[in-house]
Design an enzyme around this catalytic site. Sequence first.
Site, mmCIF file in Angstrom:
data_model
loop_
_atom_site.group_PDB
_atom_site.id
_atom_site.type_symbol
_atom_site.label_atom_id
_atom_site.label_comp_id
_atom_site.label_asym_id
_atom_site.label_seq_id
_atom_site.Cartn_x
_atom_site.Cartn_y
_atom_site.Cartn_z
ATOM 1 C CE LYS A 225 -3.856 5.215 -1.349
ATOM 2 N NZ LYS A 225 -4.783 5.494 -2.372
ATOM 3 C CE1 TYR B 135 -3.932 2.269 0.853
ATOM 4 C CE2 TYR B 135 -2.662 2.860 2.774
ATOM 5 C CZ TYR B 135 -3.643 3.038 1.751
ATOM 6 O OH TYR B 135 -4.636 4.193 2.180
HETATM 7 N N1 LIG Z 1 -9.666 6.344 5.736
HETATM 8 C C1 LIG Z 1 -8.416 6.927 5.794
HETATM 9 O O1 LIG Z 1 -7.980 7.349 6.795
HETATM 10 C C2 LIG Z 1 -7.661 6.927 4.712
HETATM 11 C C3 LIG Z 1 -6.067 7.090 4.793
HETATM 12 C C4 LIG Z 1 -5.400 7.356 3.756
HETATM 13 C C5 LIG Z 1 -5.678 7.070 2.491
HETATM 14 N N2 LIG Z 1 -7.116 6.527 2.237
HETATM 15 C C6 LIG Z 1 -7.425 6.393 0.838
HETATM 16 O O2 LIG Z 1 -8.793 7.015 0.690
HETATM 17 C C7 LIG Z 1 -9.215 6.399 -0.339
HETATM 18 C C8 LIG Z 1 -10.766 5.916 0.298
HETATM 19 O O3 LIG Z 1 -10.384 5.092 1.519
HETATM 20 P P1 LIG Z 1 -11.743 4.769 2.394
HETATM 21 O O4 LIG Z 1 -11.276 4.815 3.748
HETATM 22 O O5 LIG Z 1 -12.880 5.672 2.048
HETATM 23 O O6 LIG Z 1 -11.898 3.181 1.953
HETATM 24 P P2 LIG Z 1 -13.204 2.101 1.796
HETATM 25 O O7 LIG Z 1 -12.757 0.983 1.997
HETATM 26 O O8 LIG Z 1 -14.473 2.850 2.897
HETATM 27 O O9 LIG Z 1 -13.792 2.474 0.447
HETATM 28 C C9 LIG Z 1 -13.194 2.234 -0.814
HETATM 29 C C10 LIG Z 1 -14.163 1.865 -1.881
HETATM 30 O O10 LIG Z 1 -13.060 1.532 -2.986
HETATM 31 C C11 LIG Z 1 -13.840 0.380 -3.531
HETATM 32 N N3 LIG Z 1 -12.970 -0.213 -4.627
HETATM 33 C C12 LIG Z 1 -12.090 -1.007 -4.014
HETATM 34 N N4 LIG Z 1 -11.640 -1.726 -5.264
HETATM 35 C C13 LIG Z 1 -12.393 -1.337 -6.272
HETATM 36 C C14 LIG Z 1 -11.906 -1.603 -7.844
HETATM 37 N N5 LIG Z 1 -10.972 -2.575 -8.170
HETATM 38 N N6 LIG Z 1 -12.682 -0.967 -8.611
HETATM 39 C C15 LIG Z 1 -13.561 -0.081 -8.173
HETATM 40 N N7 LIG Z 1 -13.716 0.164 -7.017
HETATM 41 C C16 LIG Z 1 -13.257 -0.384 -5.877
HETATM 42 C C17 LIG Z 1 -14.550 -0.279 -2.762
HETATM 43 O O11 LIG Z 1 -15.653 -1.207 -3.110
HETATM 44 C C18 LIG Z 1 -15.007 0.442 -1.625
HETATM 45 O O12 LIG Z 1 -16.367 1.075 -1.818
HETATM 46 C C19 LIG Z 1 -8.677 5.107 -0.786
HETATM 47 O O13 LIG Z 1 -7.846 5.464 -1.751
HETATM 48 C C20 LIG Z 1 -7.524 4.908 0.715
HETATM 49 O O14 LIG Z 1 -6.408 4.313 0.300
HETATM 50 C C21 LIG Z 1 -8.079 6.683 3.367
#
Ligand SMILES: NC(=O)c1ccc[n+]([C@@H]2O[C@H](COP(=O)([O-])OP(=O)(O)OC[C@H]3O[C@@H](n4cnc5c(N)ncnc54)[C@H](O)[C@@H]3O)[C@@H](O)[C@H]2O)c1
Length: 301
Positions: A170, A166
């Site tokens: 990223k 990851y």
């Molecule tokens: N939540 C955090 O604190 C955090 C921190 C750093 C980075 N992020 C990044 O933010 C973004 C959103 O994260 P989140 O926490 O809302 O996660 P989440 O798991 O709630 O949502 C991610 C969504 O992506 C969809 N997804 C996964 N693989 C897919 C694919 N191959 N094609 C289409 N859709 C797909 C999933 O179905 C899901 O609905 C991600 O890129 C994550 O890496 C989140």
Amino acid sequence: MGRLDGRVAIVTGAGRGIGAAVAEGLAAEGAHVVASDLGVSMDGSGADESPAREVVDRIRASGGTARTDHTDVASWAAAEKLIRSTVDEYGRLDVLVNVAGILRDRMIFNMAEDDWDAVIDVHLKGTFNTTRHAASYWRENQGGDYRLINFTSGAGIYGAPSQPNYAAAKLGIVGLTLSCANALRRYGVTSNCIAPVATTRMTMGIASSKAVNQYDPANERMSPANVVPIVLYLASTESGWLNRRVIGAGNGRISLFRESGVEREIVASSGVWETASAFAEIEGAFRSAIEHPNPFDRPRG
Ligand SMILES: NC(=O)c1ccc[n+]([C@@H]2O[C@H](COP(=O)([O-])OP(=O)(O)OC[C@H]3O[C@@H](n4cnc5c(N)ncnc54)[C@H](O)[C@@H]3O)[C@@H](O)[C@H]2O)c1
């Protein structure tokens, strides 16, 4: 009147968490939103159309315009179809927000090849796939005010020990974002990425660890809604001056990262060294720079 009236936006990963909040926020400001989500579990397995459908139902119930899509962003051909079908339906594409993501956490010494490939495929290749096809559309249709908004993570910027796949993906997205910022500005595109923090299913594991209470679901500052304002600003025509940035968002804050990997500090500059003098100069200069990151705190001499 919304700040994004008439703009057409694709949001990947729009079925849950941050992507869902972003899709709803864009639509509330008048954008036509393609809410795209494959509906997978957190490790990327399965597929379910209902998360994206429920987001679109909520948007429509509040008077917004949106449609569902279930593209697997890891597929080059499916990503091309997503861009093409959006342009066919709405006549344009102004904003691409790449949010989709999965996790397969393992320490580097335990990581299976498949865990590496799956995470790189969704995050890094997935962001490339949609961006690549949007970029050719933007290049062929110059004169717009286009926006590429990617999602990176502090896990990559700081190096989360249990997330080598990851973290690599990223930080790769940072490189992709900076490259696109330099390549596409002349075609009317800005390219920035956001390192969010928010309580979602992705961070539930951290929430259950008593050591980090910030991720407690009761902490309103950690709502995905707090990541939305900066995305709306970047998506608007008002942010055209802001390009090539890594922006932190969430927990009640919006911040600007220094350009990761771009900024460097010259710590040794004699130019010609014997091995012994080089070792001494490198060690002295690096220790000084690392132990005293603020140049004004450095001992002189
Ligand atoms: N939540 C955090 O604190 C955090 C921190 C750093 C980075 N992020 C990044 O933010 C973004 C959103 O994260 P989140 O926490 O809302 O996660 P989440 O798991 O709630 O949502 C991610 C969504 O992506 C969809 N997804 C996964 N693989 C897919 C694919 N191959 N094609 C289409 N859709 C797909 C999933 O179905 C899901 O609905 C991600 O890129 C994550 O890496 C989140």
